[in-house]
Design a protein around this motif. Structure first.
Motif, PDB file in Angstrom:
ATOM      1  N   LEU A   1       0.835  -1.193   0.000  1.00 27.88           N
ATOM      2  CA  LEU A   1       0.000   0.000   0.000  1.00 27.88           C
ATOM      3  C   LEU A   1       0.877   1.253   0.000  1.00 27.88           C
ATOM      4  CD1 LEU A   1      -2.748  -1.023   2.596  1.00 27.88           C
ATOM      5  CD2 LEU A   1      -2.974  -0.882   0.097  1.00 27.88           C
ATOM      6  N   LEU A   2       0.410   2.287  -0.714  1.00 27.51           N
ATOM      7  CA  LEU A   2       1.154   3.540  -0.824  1.00 27.51           C
ATOM      8  C   LEU A   2       0.482   4.634   0.011  1.00 27.51           C
ATOM      9  CD1 LEU A   2       1.816   3.566  -4.684  1.00 27.51           C
ATOM     10  CD2 LEU A   2       3.411   2.874  -2.895  1.00 27.51           C
ATOM     11  N   ASN A   3       1.312   5.497   0.559  1.00 27.74           N
ATOM     12  CA  ASN A   3       0.765   6.685   1.218  1.00 27.74           C
ATOM     13  C   ASN A   3       0.376   7.738   0.189  1.00 27.74           C
ATOM     14  OD1 ASN A   3       1.132   5.674   3.847  1.00 27.74           O
ATOM     15  ND2 ASN A   3       3.296   6.309   3.862  1.00 27.74           N
ATOM     16  N   ARG A   4       1.182   7.816  -0.858  1.00 28.56           N
ATOM     17  CA  ARG A   4       0.885   8.731  -1.957  1.00 28.56           C
ATOM     18  C   ARG A   4       1.235   8.046  -3.264  1.00 28.56           C
ATOM     19  NH1 ARG A   4       2.065  15.022  -0.551  1.00 28.56           N
ATOM     20  NH2 ARG A   4       1.107  15.048   1.528  1.00 28.56           N
ATOM     21  N   PRO A   5       0.360   8.126  -4.233  1.00 29.88           N
ATOM     22  CA  PRO A   5      -1.012   8.661  -4.094  1.00 29.88           C
ATOM     23  C   PRO A   5      -1.865   7.802  -3.154  1.00 29.88           C
ATOM     24  CG  PRO A   5      -0.664   7.717  -6.268  1.00 29.88           C
ATOM     25  CD  PRO A   5       0.634   7.629  -5.578  1.00 29.88           C
ATOM     26  N   VAL A   6      -2.820   8.435  -2.534  1.00 30.39           N
ATOM     27  CA  VAL A   6      -3.668   7.720  -1.569  1.00 30.39           C
ATOM     28  C   VAL A   6      -4.550   6.714  -2.293  1.00 30.39           C
ATOM     29  CG1 VAL A   6      -3.674   9.622   0.088  1.00 30.39           C
ATOM     30  CG2 VAL A   6      -5.450   9.542  -1.692  1.00 30.39           C
ATOM     31  N   ASN A   7      -4.960   5.698  -1.533  1.00 29.05           N
ATOM     32  CA  ASN A   7      -5.813   4.630  -2.060  1.00 29.05           C
ATOM     33  C   ASN A   7      -5.159   3.899  -3.246  1.00 29.05           C
ATOM     34  OD1 ASN A   7      -7.623   5.575  -0.174  1.00 29.05           O
ATOM     35  ND2 ASN A   7      -9.043   6.493  -1.659  1.00 29.05           N
ATOM     36  N   HIS A   8      -3.864   3.838  -3.207  1.00 27.10           N
ATOM     37  CA  HIS A   8      -3.134   3.156  -4.274  1.00 27.10           C
ATOM     38  C   HIS A   8      -2.278   2.029  -3.697  1.00 27.10           C
ATOM     39  CE1 HIS A   8      -4.363   6.316  -7.002  1.00 27.10           C
ATOM     40  NE2 HIS A   8      -3.674   5.745  -8.009  1.00 27.10           N
ATOM     41  N   MET A   9      -2.034   1.048  -4.547  1.00 27.54           N
ATOM     42  CA  MET A   9      -1.165  -0.080  -4.214  1.00 27.54           C
ATOM     43  C   MET A   9      -0.122  -0.237  -5.314  1.00 27.54           C
ATOM     44  SD  MET A   9      -2.243  -4.088  -3.798  1.00 27.54           S
ATOM     45  CE  MET A   9      -2.943  -3.843  -2.178  1.00 27.54           C
ATOM     46  N   LEU A  10       1.104  -0.590  -4.912  1.00 32.33           N
ATOM     47  CA  LEU A  10       2.182  -0.816  -5.874  1.00 32.33           C
ATOM     48  C   LEU A  10       2.467  -2.308  -5.978  1.00 32.33           C
ATOM     49  CD1 LEU A  10       4.446   0.403  -7.701  1.00 32.33           C
ATOM     50  CD2 LEU A  10       5.946   0.277  -5.678  1.00 32.33           C
ATOM     51  N   LEU A  11       2.473  -2.797  -7.214  1.00 27.79           N
ATOM     52  CA  LEU A  11       2.872  -4.184  -7.478  1.00 27.79           C
ATOM     53  C   LEU A  11       4.308  -4.189  -8.013  1.00 27.79           C
ATOM     54  CD1 LEU A  11      -0.328  -5.560  -9.282  1.00 27.79           C
ATOM     55  CD2 LEU A  11       0.301  -5.798  -6.856  1.00 27.79           C
ATOM     56  N   THR A  12       5.164  -4.977  -7.374  1.00 28.77           N
ATOM     57  CA  THR A  12       6.564  -5.092  -7.803  1.00 28.77           C
ATOM     58  C   THR A  12       6.837  -6.536  -8.194  1.00 28.77           C
ATOM     59  OG1 THR A  12       7.245  -3.346  -6.266  1.00 28.77           O
ATOM     60  CG2 THR A  12       8.973  -4.783  -7.137  1.00 28.77           C
ATOM     61  N   VAL A  13       7.275  -6.721  -9.432  1.00 30.63           N
ATOM     62  CA  VAL A  13       7.587  -8.062  -9.949  1.00 30.63           C
ATOM     63  C   VAL A  13       9.086  -8.131 -10.217  1.00 30.63           C
ATOM     64  CG1 VAL A  13       7.243  -9.683 -11.844  1.00 30.63           C
ATOM     65  CG2 VAL A  13       5.306  -8.373 -10.945  1.00 30.63           C
ATOM     66  N   THR A  14       9.770  -9.083  -9.596  1.00 28.86           N
ATOM     67  CA  THR A  14      11.223  -9.234  -9.743  1.00 28.86           C
ATOM     68  C   THR A  14      11.534 -10.550 -10.441  1.00 28.86           C
ATOM     69  OG1 THR A  14      11.592  -7.992  -7.691  1.00 28.86           O
ATOM     70  CG2 THR A  14      13.424  -9.329  -8.513  1.00 28.86           C
ATOM     71  N   ASN A  15      12.400 -10.463 -11.450  1.00 32.01           N
ATOM     72  CA  ASN A  15      12.806 -11.654 -12.200  1.00 32.01           C
ATOM     73  C   ASN A  15      13.753 -12.490 -11.338  1.00 32.01           C
ATOM     74  OD1 ASN A  15      13.786 -13.554 -13.983  1.00 32.01           O
ATOM     75  ND2 ASN A  15      14.287 -12.110 -15.613  1.00 32.01           N
TER      76      ASN A  15
END
Length: 245
Positions: free
Chosen positions: A119-133
């Motif tokens: 979950l991200l603080n900014r922007p609000v109500n956002h989530m970050l997906l991180t995909v690592t090889n």
């Protein structure tokens, strides 16, 4: 009779005198009398028995210097020979090999990547997906993630304006990103609810089909709030590009 004996005696004496005279003359002529032979023998023995008198005795400075020079020369030669005969060795350890990325790139999916949701603080109500090889070959992240929260039957739409100019390619160890807008910030979204599970599926080259296994990143224990305004971005090469939408 007396005259005969006298004549014999004189004859014998004369003969003896003649022999002695002959011996004396012979010795005088060749110069090899007993005294001369002794001197000659002494003279011939002098060189061998008088070696120290030649000036090269053990106490002679020249002899000492020559001995030292000879010793030093031999030692130097021995050291040089030993050094020259010793094979050169290379103690440099082999360089460690970097992860191999040779071969044709494959499609990124759960079996060759690791996915994390945060979950991200900014922007609000956002989530970050991180995909690592995590594989040994480069992989392509096609299109955008097909996410499914909870028991949803459909996947959210994509923000078309977020499409990058090229397909995102990850070398081994590299990461790609996408952001998820969970709910409307102004409260205009409908059907809001809390979900506690998430599945992320990967697309193939055509951008429509789902390929490989899906990932199931963990969500916060309290879950996340979503509504009908739920949207995702295309996969991005950098995090900054992903969270700018």
């Amino acid at each position: 009779m007396s005259s005969l004996r006298t004549s014999r005696t004189r004859l014998v004496g004369a003969a003896a005198t003649a022999v002695l005279a002959a011996l004396s003359l012979t010795a005088c002529d060749d110069g090899t009398g007993a005294q001369d032979e002794g001197a000659a023998a002494t003279a011939s023995a002098s060189p061998s028995s008088g070696a120290p008198s030649s000036g090269t005795g053990s106490n002679s400075p020249d002899a000492t210097d020559d001995s030292a020079d000879s010793s030093n020369s031999t030692g130097a030669t021995g050291a040089t020979g030993s050094s020259a005969s010793k094979p050169a060795t290379d103690s440099t350890p082999p360089a460690s090999k970097a992860p191999s990325s040779s071969g044709k790139p494959v499609t990124c999916e759960a079996s060759n990547t690791k996915t994390v949701a945060a979950l991200l603080n900014r922007p609000v109500n956002h989530m970050l997906l991180t995909v690592t090889n995590t594989g040994g070959r480069s992989c392509h992240l096609y299109g955008y993630p097909a996410v499914r929260f909870g028991e949803a039957q459909a996947v959210p739409p994509v923000i078309e304006e977020s499409q990058p100019q090229a397909v995102v390619t990850l070398k081994p160890g590299e990461s790609g990103y996408a952001s998820v807008s969970l709910s409307a910030t102004d409260g205009s979204g409908s059907n809001g609810h809390t979900v506690k599970s998430l599945a992320v599926y990967f697309r193939g080259p055509s951008g429509n089909e789902s390929v490989g296994r899906g990932a199931h990143p963990a969500l916060p224990a309290k879950g996340v709030h979503v509504d009908d305004s739920l949207k995702v971005t295309y996969w991005q090469q950098s995090m900054d590009d992903a969270i700018s939408w």
